[in-house]
Design a protein around this motif. Structure first.
Motif, PDB file in Angstrom:
ATOM      1  N   UNK A  78       0.825  -1.218   0.000  1.00 22.90           N
ATOM      2  CA  UNK A  78       0.000   0.000   0.000  1.00 22.90           C
ATOM      3  C   UNK A  78       0.852   1.258   0.000  1.00 22.90           C
ATOM      4  N   UNK A  79       0.315   2.291  -0.679  1.00 17.39           N
ATOM      5  CA  UNK A  79       0.978   3.590  -0.724  1.00 17.39           C
ATOM      6  C   UNK A  79      -0.045   4.680  -0.443  1.00 17.39           C
ATOM      7  N   UNK A  80       0.467   5.844  -0.057  1.00 16.26           N
ATOM      8  CA  UNK A  80      -0.426   6.986   0.166  1.00 16.26           C
ATOM      9  C   UNK A  80      -1.277   7.198  -1.094  1.00 16.26           C
ATOM     10  N   UNK A  81      -2.569   7.409  -0.890  1.00 17.07           N
ATOM     11  CA  UNK A  81      -3.475   7.632  -2.023  1.00 17.07           C
ATOM     12  C   UNK A  81      -4.289   6.404  -2.396  1.00 17.07           C
ATOM     13  N   UNK A  82      -3.869   5.202  -1.939  1.00 15.41           N
ATOM     14  CA  UNK A  82      -4.623   3.986  -2.283  1.00 15.41           C
ATOM     15  C   UNK A  82      -5.993   3.999  -1.599  1.00 15.41           C
ATOM     16  N   UNK A  83      -6.992   3.462  -2.325  1.00 16.02           N
ATOM     17  CA  UNK A  83      -8.347   3.324  -1.748  1.00 16.02           C
ATOM     18  C   UNK A  83      -8.480   1.922  -1.163  1.00 16.02           C
ATOM     19  N   UNK A  84      -8.902   1.868   0.084  1.00 12.21           N
ATOM     20  CA  UNK A  84      -8.918   0.570   0.783  1.00 12.21           C
ATOM     21  C   UNK A  84     -10.228   0.369   1.542  1.00 12.21           C
ATOM     22  N   UNK A  85     -10.490  -0.908   1.851  1.00  9.37           N
ATOM     23  CA  UNK A  85     -11.639  -1.269   2.680  1.00  9.37           C
ATOM     24  C   UNK A  85     -11.154  -2.265   3.726  1.00  9.37           C
ATOM     25  N   UNK A  86     -11.747  -2.194   4.904  1.00  9.34           N
ATOM     26  CA  UNK A  86     -11.358  -3.108   5.985  1.00  9.34           C
ATOM     27  C   UNK A  86     -12.627  -3.618   6.674  1.00  9.34           C
ATOM     28  N   UNK A 117     -16.504   0.520  -6.942  1.00  5.80           N
ATOM     29  CA  UNK A 117     -17.165   1.142  -5.799  1.00  5.80           C
ATOM     30  C   UNK A 117     -16.521   2.446  -5.362  1.00  5.80           C
ATOM     31  N   UNK A 118     -17.375   3.393  -4.941  1.00  7.70           N
ATOM     32  CA  UNK A 118     -16.887   4.535  -4.167  1.00  7.70           C
ATOM     33  C   UNK A 118     -16.715   4.054  -2.728  1.00  7.70           C
ATOM     34  N   UNK A 119     -16.006   4.854  -1.914  1.00  4.87           N
ATOM     35  CA  UNK A 119     -15.861   4.461  -0.504  1.00  4.87           C
ATOM     36  C   UNK A 119     -17.232   4.450   0.181  1.00  4.87           C
ATOM     37  N   UNK A 120     -18.139   5.317  -0.265  1.00  3.74           N
ATOM     38  CA  UNK A 120     -19.486   5.316   0.324  1.00  3.74           C
ATOM     39  C   UNK A 120     -20.225   4.016  -0.016  1.00  3.74           C
ATOM     40  N   UNK A 121     -20.139   3.592  -1.275  1.00  4.74           N
ATOM     41  CA  UNK A 121     -20.796   2.331  -1.654  1.00  4.74           C
ATOM     42  C   UNK A 121     -20.182   1.149  -0.890  1.00  4.74           C
ATOM     43  N   UNK A 122     -18.847   1.196  -0.703  1.00  2.00           N
ATOM     44  CA  UNK A 122     -18.192   0.094   0.017  1.00  2.00           C
ATOM     45  C   UNK A 122     -18.770  -0.043   1.417  1.00  2.00           C
ATOM     46  N   UNK A 123     -19.080   1.100   2.048  1.00  2.00           N
ATOM     47  CA  UNK A 123     -19.632   1.018   3.403  1.00  2.00           C
ATOM     48  C   UNK A 123     -21.152   0.854   3.406  1.00  2.00           C
ATOM     49  N   UNK A 124     -21.814   1.202   2.299  1.00  2.00           N
ATOM     50  CA  UNK A 124     -23.236   0.830   2.190  1.00  2.00           C
ATOM     51  C   UNK A 124     -23.320  -0.698   2.215  1.00  2.00           C
ATOM     52  N   UNK A 125     -22.368  -1.333   1.594  1.00  2.00           N
ATOM     53  CA  UNK A 125     -22.259  -2.806   1.665  1.00  2.00           C
ATOM     54  C   UNK A 125     -21.783  -3.172   3.073  1.00  2.00           C
ATOM     55  N   UNK A 126     -20.614  -2.679   3.442  1.00  2.00           N
ATOM     56  CA  UNK A 126     -20.086  -2.865   4.787  1.00  2.00           C
ATOM     57  C   UNK A 126     -19.915  -4.332   5.166  1.00  2.00           C
ATOM     58  N   UNK A 127     -19.726  -4.560   6.460  1.00  2.00           N
ATOM     59  CA  UNK A 127     -19.523  -5.935   6.914  1.00  2.00           C
ATOM     60  C   UNK A 127     -20.789  -6.758   6.710  1.00  2.00           C
ATOM     61  N   UNK A 282     -14.750  -8.974  -4.937  1.00  2.00           N
ATOM     62  CA  UNK A 282     -14.814  -9.051  -6.401  1.00  2.00           C
ATOM     63  C   UNK A 282     -16.227  -9.427  -6.846  1.00  2.00           C
ATOM     64  N   UNK A 283     -16.802 -10.412  -6.171  1.00  2.00           N
ATOM     65  CA  UNK A 283     -18.165 -10.858  -6.495  1.00  2.00           C
ATOM     66  C   UNK A 283     -19.188  -9.749  -6.226  1.00  2.00           C
ATOM     67  N   UNK A 284     -18.992  -9.001  -5.138  1.00  2.00           N
ATOM     68  CA  UNK A 284     -19.922  -7.897  -4.860  1.00  2.00           C
ATOM     69  C   UNK A 284     -19.893  -6.889  -6.001  1.00  2.00           C
ATOM     70  N   UNK A 285     -18.667  -6.592  -6.487  1.00  2.00           N
ATOM     71  CA  UNK A 285     -18.539  -5.636  -7.594  1.00  2.00           C
ATOM     72  C   UNK A 285     -19.238  -6.167  -8.844  1.00  2.00           C
ATOM     73  N   UNK A 286     -19.224  -7.474  -9.004  1.00  2.00           N
ATOM     74  CA  UNK A 286     -19.815  -8.090 -10.193  1.00  2.00           C
ATOM     75  C   UNK A 286     -21.340  -8.255 -10.071  1.00  2.00           C
TER      76      UNK A 286
END
Ligand code: NDP
Length: 325
Positions: A78-86, A117-127, A282-286
């Motif tokens: 990872x580098x500064x600027x990378x988009x991540x989800x945890x 995904x945007x970071x907002x969509x990633x968390x709309x999905x969330x855990x 990956x499957x969620x994105x698909x």
């Protein structure tokens, strides 16, 4: 300074509050993230209200998931600027979590955010949504396909349930949604549920084997509901159990397992191996319809999180809550 929810336990008791914190208080970890969105899951609500033993050390920043931008990294991937989800790994339980504008985490816990995904969509999905996908992948791994028959989803109006209904219907399954909220019928049908079943009909002990109705199940309830689901599975049906919204007990008999060859699969998102997480995202994105994701999502601010946690445990929240940081 950054803003965060902080849970403390001291002589005055257990309390959560919105606080301003020094970055120096963040844990010593190899990656720093500017959190753009987190979300409110059932476990977060238990942590914030203190109604469940989720938090293992104090003070704790809750939030079992986050999506954001790496600001500093000593991790090779990872580098500064990378988009991540945890998701998970004890974040928000034993390690400061996502309900904060900044987080310090281990790079090994991160998943690169899919471009879809945007970071907002990633968390709309969330855990919750990622767990719904883990359940569907477990059904598939055990041989279930749309041709197998109906799939029942319990707690269907909640976070895991809403995403599961939407995904399964998009994948071509006939979905039966179990809910304690009959007023959500139109919502559940809009996500693709073909049939709605009242929660009450599964809430009481029945016979060891009931009429064989379902080829597969996604259960967030546990308790009597999970036992009733198992009793009504078709021959060689597959039940994925991921939750305890209806209780921790499992008052079942072995009849479905030894007479119908039913499989009960446990699904855990917290310690799930990395390769499976990457595949789930990956499957969620698909497979997830972004328009349906938006219809099941409401956005709140960090200052709204504490009352929203109470509402969630009272069953007053539909779908998913994203928290804007
Ligand atoms: P939500 O609160 O969003 O959804 C839970 C839903 O369960 C409610 O909306 C309600 O749906 C139903 N429900 C509520 N109370 C009861 C009850 N007493 N009996 C039966 N059903 C009930 O929570 P999440 O979707 O975020 O999480 C659901 C469950 O899954 C939780 O137990 C959570 O801890 C677990 N979970 C587990 C994970 C894992 O890794 N194993 C990861 C994520 C979640 P309705 O009104 O439609 O009936």
């Amino acid at each position: 300074m950054f803003r965060a929810i902080l849970i403390e336990k001291d002589a005055d008791g257990y309390h959560a509050a919105l606080r301003s914190l020094e970055p120096a208080r963040l844990p010593d970890c190899d990656v720093r993230v500017r959190v753009e969105y987190s979300s409110l899951n059932y476990k977060d609500a238990l942590a914030i209200t203190g109604r469940g033993p989720v938090v293992r050390s104090f003070p704790m920043v809750p939030g079992i998931d986050l999506a954001g931008i790496v600001t500093e990294s000593g991790h090779p991937d990872y580098r500064a600027g990378d988009r991540v989800v945890l998701n998970g790994w004890g974040v928000g339980e034993s390690h400061w979590g996502g309900l904060a504008q900044q987080a310090a985490v281990r790079g090994d816990w991160l998943v690169p955010l899919p471009d879809a995904f945007t970071t907002r969509q990633a968390m709309a999905i969330g855990t919750a949504g990622y767990t719904a996908m883990l359940c569907i992948m477990a059904l598939e791994r055990h041989g279930i396909s749309p041709a197998s028959g109906d799939i029942v989803v319990t707690g269907a109006s909640g976070g895991v349930g809403s995403v599961a209904v939407s995904l399964l219907s998009r994948l071509g399954y006939r979905v039966v949604a179990v809910t304690g909220r009959p007023e959500e019928e139109d919502y559940l049908r809009s996500l693709g549920a073909a049939e709605i079943v009242g929660r009450d009909s599964l809430s009481h002990p029945g016979r060891p084997l009931e009429r064989a109705r379902w080829a597969g199940a996604v259960d967030v309830a546990g308790g009597q509901i999970l036992a009733s689901v198992c009793a009504a599975m078709q021959y060689r049906g597959v039940v994925t159990a991921c939750g305890l919204a209806g209780g921790m007990a499992f008052p079942a008999t072995v009849a479905p397992f030894i007479l119908r060859g039913v499989t009960l699969v446990g699904v855990d998102s917290v310690m799930c191996p990395r390769a499976e997480r990457v595949e789930a995202w990956r499957r969620l994105a698909q497979d997830l319809n972004p328009t349906e994701l938006e219809t099941m999502t409401q956005e709140i601010a960090l200052s709204d999180v504490i009352p929203a946690a109470r509402d969630l445990l009272e069953g007053r929240i539909r779908g998913r809550i994203v928290v804007a940081l």
